[in-house]
Every structure is written in structure tokens, then in C-alpha cells.
Design a protein around this motif. Structure first.
Motif: not given
Length: 579
Positions: A57, A61, A98, A101, A146, A149
Motif C-alpha cells: 500500500t 501510495l 496511509p 488504516s 491507496a 486513502d
């Protein structure tokens, strides 16, 4: 490899060991040991898988942020390069970890997005529809996490911006708008990062919304109006002759139902087709709340206001919630507020109203602008330098028709500082070309001077100021839009005493004595308060909802901006940088 296990004493969790033999107990102990080892291996594998997923992730991102730096995305950052850069910087400073989460924090943010309606905003501006979609599994799961988020962070950033500054940019809607849009010297990325990591995102967002009593009252009114709309809205009145005390018939019954629906008439009162005293009082309350002459008679203007639908009133409240978000930080401490649409002025000192008055503002075709300036000085027995618009549109045509007009109004014709004889001027050509008129016209102080006996100066590009007036009967009007843009105020000497703040030298009797001398006198104010010229078509008076006519038609552009696609407007430089 099977780990070495030692026999344990019998456990209540394994009741079979109470009657099993030694061999059986050894087999059971070994099974128990193997089960613990398997569970430990499973937990270790799950942790490793979660760590790997988190790493994936983070990598997703990073890739997404890098693409945001160079590509426009209408969903993320509202297509604004500055907003995308701010979003990217926040993630870069945290190593692309992130932000959402924690499932509880995400649920709290989603609730805040849904609750944005209570501020007159639209949850769809904060990706409400996109965030409601289930995330895909499988190969695309990391990329989806991702993206999810980023959407949550962008939604938070948009909502924080809207609650603090408003969605619309007033500088694009109002000529001359000069109220600051800053974070008081705090770097935007620092402020945003602090808000984003708050344990309760909804509370963090609510903390930056305006905390003004009027904002709170308008939010409460918005909720009530929406409840009225859910119940079917307000009854309408059919047209006909005016209704007043003693009127009879079905239209009176309609009126009673309409006023009960909006809370202006108690629902417990008995139904009746007679226009009784209780109904007269309710009509007066309605009229007072809607900026109408409070005479208890339902004439054309009152009938039109009664037939405005609840949806239109909801929009009016939403427009004024937005106005308050634009200026909430200015409405604190000491300031002089002129509410143009409300035809009132108030001087606030130490967060308390120290002076209030009715005012006359600009006509719809010569509107009073909205802006901020600093009170500097006042002038006793002021001369009136005729402003260019009034000169071209009012005075010149009168002088051309009547050559004696200037003398009869105690006006002088000036070329720079030199006085001219009006009879020496060829006036008719200026009727065709008024902008070519090269002279100034000045009216001497006196009882007929339009500025009255005192004017209050807060220098600005519009040449707008507060002043006294000889036409005091206009203050008795309900709608007071009669000026050419400046603000005429009642009780000007009370205001002067407060602004001068020098009771030994300038009490009200001393001011009156100086005015009686006829001499023009300029006095610097000790209270150099900011003067805020604003325009509110919905407000509250001690918790009572008030509506005012939108004389300048300024609500419409705000409402259109509230439903338009959002783009971040850049903030102003901090005050220190502007100096």
C-alpha cells in the motif's frame, strides 16, 4: 519439526484428563503443544502478510503521489496544482504511510462528511459517492487501498478548507472584496498534518467551523427548514384582496395554516376563518422577521413573502452560512459592522455591542460595496465633494437645466483649488459628454449639506464613508436603500464619542458645541477599529430567524458557486509578508 513439549498438570479446559490414563494424557499434551505451535505459526504468517500488504500500500501510495505531482485529477485535489502539491507533501513527509488504516477514524470521517449538510454544504463535494463503493480484492487491492486513502485525505482537506474559508471564493463574486484568507502565519501543510492526525477527525473538523452565535442559529434554522420541507413544505395562499383584522373566509384559514407551519402562530390556537387579534400579532411577527412593514395587514408584499417556498428559504440560509465562513475570523474583538441588507450598523467593543443604529444604504443601481477598511478620523461640519457618479448623473443635468442651481445649494465650482464663476462655463456640451467635465463641485457645510454635521472616514478605493444626514425621516422606512453608495447613520454623535474615546475633551455636549461653531474640524479617532461592510439576507436576532430582501441580487452567485465543481483558491500571504 515438532517442538519439545512437557506434560502439564490437568487443566479445567481439558476435562477429559480427569479420567484419562497416563498414555492418553501424554498424547493429549502433545496434541495441545502442536496446536499452539500451529497457531503461533499462523499468527506469524498473518503478521508477515499484513506487513507485506502494508508495504504494498505504501508503494502504491508513492506511485500515486508521484503521478499527482505531474498530472491533473479532477477527483483528487479538485484539479488544482496547489491543492495536489499540498496533498502530496503531507504524504511525502510521513513516508507515504496511509492516514486511514484505523477503521474507527475512517468511520468518524465518513460521518463528518455526511454531516456537512448541516453546514449547508454538499457531501458529494467530499467524495461521498466514491467512498461508499466497496473496494476490490485480489490483484488490485493494494492500489485500491491507496486510492481510498487518498480520497479520504482529499475529502478531509476539502471539508476543512470549506469550513474555515468557505467553498466559494468571494473575490470572484464581489468587486473590491479584500477580506484576508490566511492561516495567520501557519504553514498550510503543518496545519493540515496536525488536523489529519487528530484522534477524532470529526471533532477536528468541527473545531475549525465558525463558532459565532449567528452561525449556530442559522445551522439550527437550516435543520428546522429541512424538517419543514420533509413534511411537505408550507401551505400557499391564493391571491386576492388584502387581509386584515376582521377579514373572513377560506383565505384567512390558509393564512392561519401558513403561519402555524412556520412557527409564527401557535398551533394550539383554535382554527378559525376570522382574522382575529392573535392572527394580527402573528402576521406582525412574520413581517418583522422578513424585513417588511409590521402593520399586521397582508398586502401584496407580505403575500409574496408568505408564498416563498421553504426550499428557497433553505437556499437563503445556505448562502448566508457561506458568507459567515468567509468572515468569521473578522467578527471578534472591536469592530464596526454595517449590515447592508439589514440596514443596520453596530459598534462592537470587547465582543459586546456598544452602539447600534439604523442606516440608509445604496440604491440597487448604486450599490454599497462589501469590503474591509480601518476607521481613521472623523470630520465635523464637513464639506461635500460631489462624487463623480453623482456629479455626472445628478448634479450636471440639474445645473444645465438651472444655471442658478449651484448658488441656491451653496455649491462652489473649483478648478483645482481655484474658484470659478459658474456663469463663465459653457454647460450644455457636458450634457452629451459628462465624463469630460474637468472641474470639481463642492458644497459648503450647513444644515442642507447631504453629509449632515459629521462624517466618519475609513479611507477606501470606493470613496464610501459613514455620515450624518439632514433627511432623518428616511430612518423610519423599513427598506432603507436611498443613498448613492455611502452609509447614512442615525445617532452619529453617540458613535463619535465612542470612537474618539476621550471623555475629557470630547463628550457629546462638547461635540455639539464644536458643530455649532460652523468650523470644519478633523479629529483623529483613538479607537481605530476595522469597519466591515457586509451583506446578510438571513440572520438571527436573539435566536429568531430573520430574512431580508436580496436587494442587490447577491445570493444567486453564491448558490451557483456552492453547486459548482470545487477548485481550491490560493490563500493570501501572511500579513507580515504583505507588509
Amino acid at each position: 519439526m515438532v517442538p519439545r513439549c512437557l506434560p502439564r498438570p490437568p487443566s479445567p479446559a481439558w476435562p477429559i484428563t480427569r479420567w484419562a490414563g497416563p498414555g492418553t494424557r501424554r498424547v493429549l499434551a502433545l496434541a495441545r503443544c502442536r496446536l499452539r505451535a500451529a497457531l503461533a505459526a499462523l499468527l506469524l504468517a498473518s503478521a508477515s502478510t499484513a506487513a507485506a500488504a502494508a508495504d504494498e500500500t505504501v508503494e502504491a501510495l508513492r506511485q500515486r503521489i508521484e503521478s499527482l505531482r505531474i498530472e491533473s485529477d479532477a477527483r483528487i485535489g479538485a484539479g488544482s496544482a496547489s491543492a495536489r502539491a499540498l496533498l502530496a507533501t503531507v504524504y511525502e513527509q510521513r513516508g507515504f504511510a496511509p492516514l486511514w488504516s484505523d477503521a474507527q477514524r475512517e468511520r468518524t470521517l465518513l460521518a463528518a462528511i455526511a454531516a456537512s449538510r448541516a453546514h449547508g454544504l454538499d457531501p458529494r463535494d467530499y467524495h461521498a459517492d466514491l467512498l461508499a463503493r466497496p473496494m476490490p480484492a485480489g490483484r488490485d487491492a493494494d492500489r485500491a487501498r491507496a486510492e481510498h486513502d487518498l480520497l479520504l485525505t482529499d475529502a478531509f482537506m476539502r471539508l476543512a478548507y470549506h469550513l474555515h474559508f468557505g467553498k466559494a471564493d468571494p473575490r470572484t463574486l464581489q468587486d473590491g472584496w479584500n477580506f484576508a484568507r490566511t492561516l495567520d502565519g501557519i504553514e498550510p501543510v503543518v496545519a493540515l498534518a496536525k488536523l489529519l492526525t487528530a484522534p477524532d477527525p470529526a471533532a477536528a473538523l468541527e473545531s475549525i467551523a465558525p463558532r459565532l452565535p449567528m452561525y449556530r442559529d442559522l445551522r439550527r434554522a437550516l435543520a428546522q427548514l429541512r424538517e419543514d420541507e420533509r413534511r411537505g413544505g408550507w401551505p400557499q395562499l391564493t391571491g386576492g384582496p388584502k387581509l386584515e383584522a376582521g377579514s373572513l373566509g377560506p383565505r384567512v384559514t390558509q393564512l392561519r395554516a401558513r403561519l402555524q407551519a412556520s412557527g409564527d402562530l401557535a398551533p394550539s390556537l383554535p382554527d378559525s376563518a376570522i382574522f382575529d387579534e392573535a392572527l394580527v400579532a402573528a402576521v406582525r411577527r412574520f413581517q418583522a422577521r422578513h424585513g417588511l412593514e409590521s402593520d399586521g395587514v397582508v398586502g401584496p408584499l407580505t403575500l409574496a413573502a408568505l408564498n416563498v417556498g421553504v426550499g428557497q428559504r433553505i437556499d437563503q440560509v445556505r448562502a448566508n452560512l457561506e458568507r459567515l465562513r468567509w468572515v468569521a475570523r473578522e467578527l471578534a474583538g472591536d469592530y464596526l459592522l454595517v449590515d447592508i441588507a439589514g440596514f443596520t450598523a453596530q459598534l462592537w467593543l470587547d465582543d459586546e455591542v456598544a452602539w447600534s443604529a439604523r442606516v440608509v444604504v445604496g440604491r440597487p443601481f448604486r450599490t454599497t460595496p462589501e469590503f474591509r477598511a480601518q476607521m481613521k478620523y472623523l470630520v465635523l461640519n464637513p464639506e461635500w465633494h460631489v462624487p463623480p457618479t453623482i456629479l455626472r448623473e445628478d448634479v450636471l443635468p440639474k445645473v444645465i437645466r438651472d444655471r442658478d442651481y449651484l448658488r441656491r445649494h451653496d455649491m462652489r465650482l473649483l478648478d483645482g483649488g481655484r474658484m470659478l464663476d459658474p456663469q463663465s462655463i459653457d454647460w450644455p456640451p457636458f450634457g452629451e459628454r459628462p465624463r469630460a467635465f474637468p472641474y470639481q463641485i463642492v458644497q459648503a457645510p450647513g444644515p442642507n449639506n447631504p453629509l449632515g454635521r459629521i462624517k466618519f472616514m475609513f479611507p477606501n478605493e470606493f470613496s464610501v464613508y459613514l455620515h450624518d444626514t439632514p433627511a432623518r425621516t428616511l430612518f423610519e422606512k423599513t427598506v432603507r436603500a436611498f443613498s448613492s453608495g455611502c452609509i447614512r447613520t442615525e445617532n452619529p454623535l453617540d458613535l463619535a464619542v465612542l470612537l474618539l474615546d476621550d471623555p475629557q475633551r470630547w463628550s457629546q455636549p462638547q461635540l455639539q458645541e464644536a458643530i455649532a461653531s460652523g468650523r470644519t474640524l478633523t479629529l483623529a479617532v483613538r479607537r481605530s477599529v476595522p469597519v466591515l461592510l457586509l451583506y446578510f439576507t438571513a440572520a438571527s436576532d436573539n435566536g429568531t430567524l430573520q430574512f431580508r430582501p436580496d436587494l442587490y441580487q447577491r445570493d444567486g452567485p453564491i448558490l451557483r458557486a456552492l453547486v459548482a465543481p470545487f477548485r481550491f483558491a490560493p490563500l493570501d500571504a501572511p500579513a507580515s509578508a504583505r507588509r
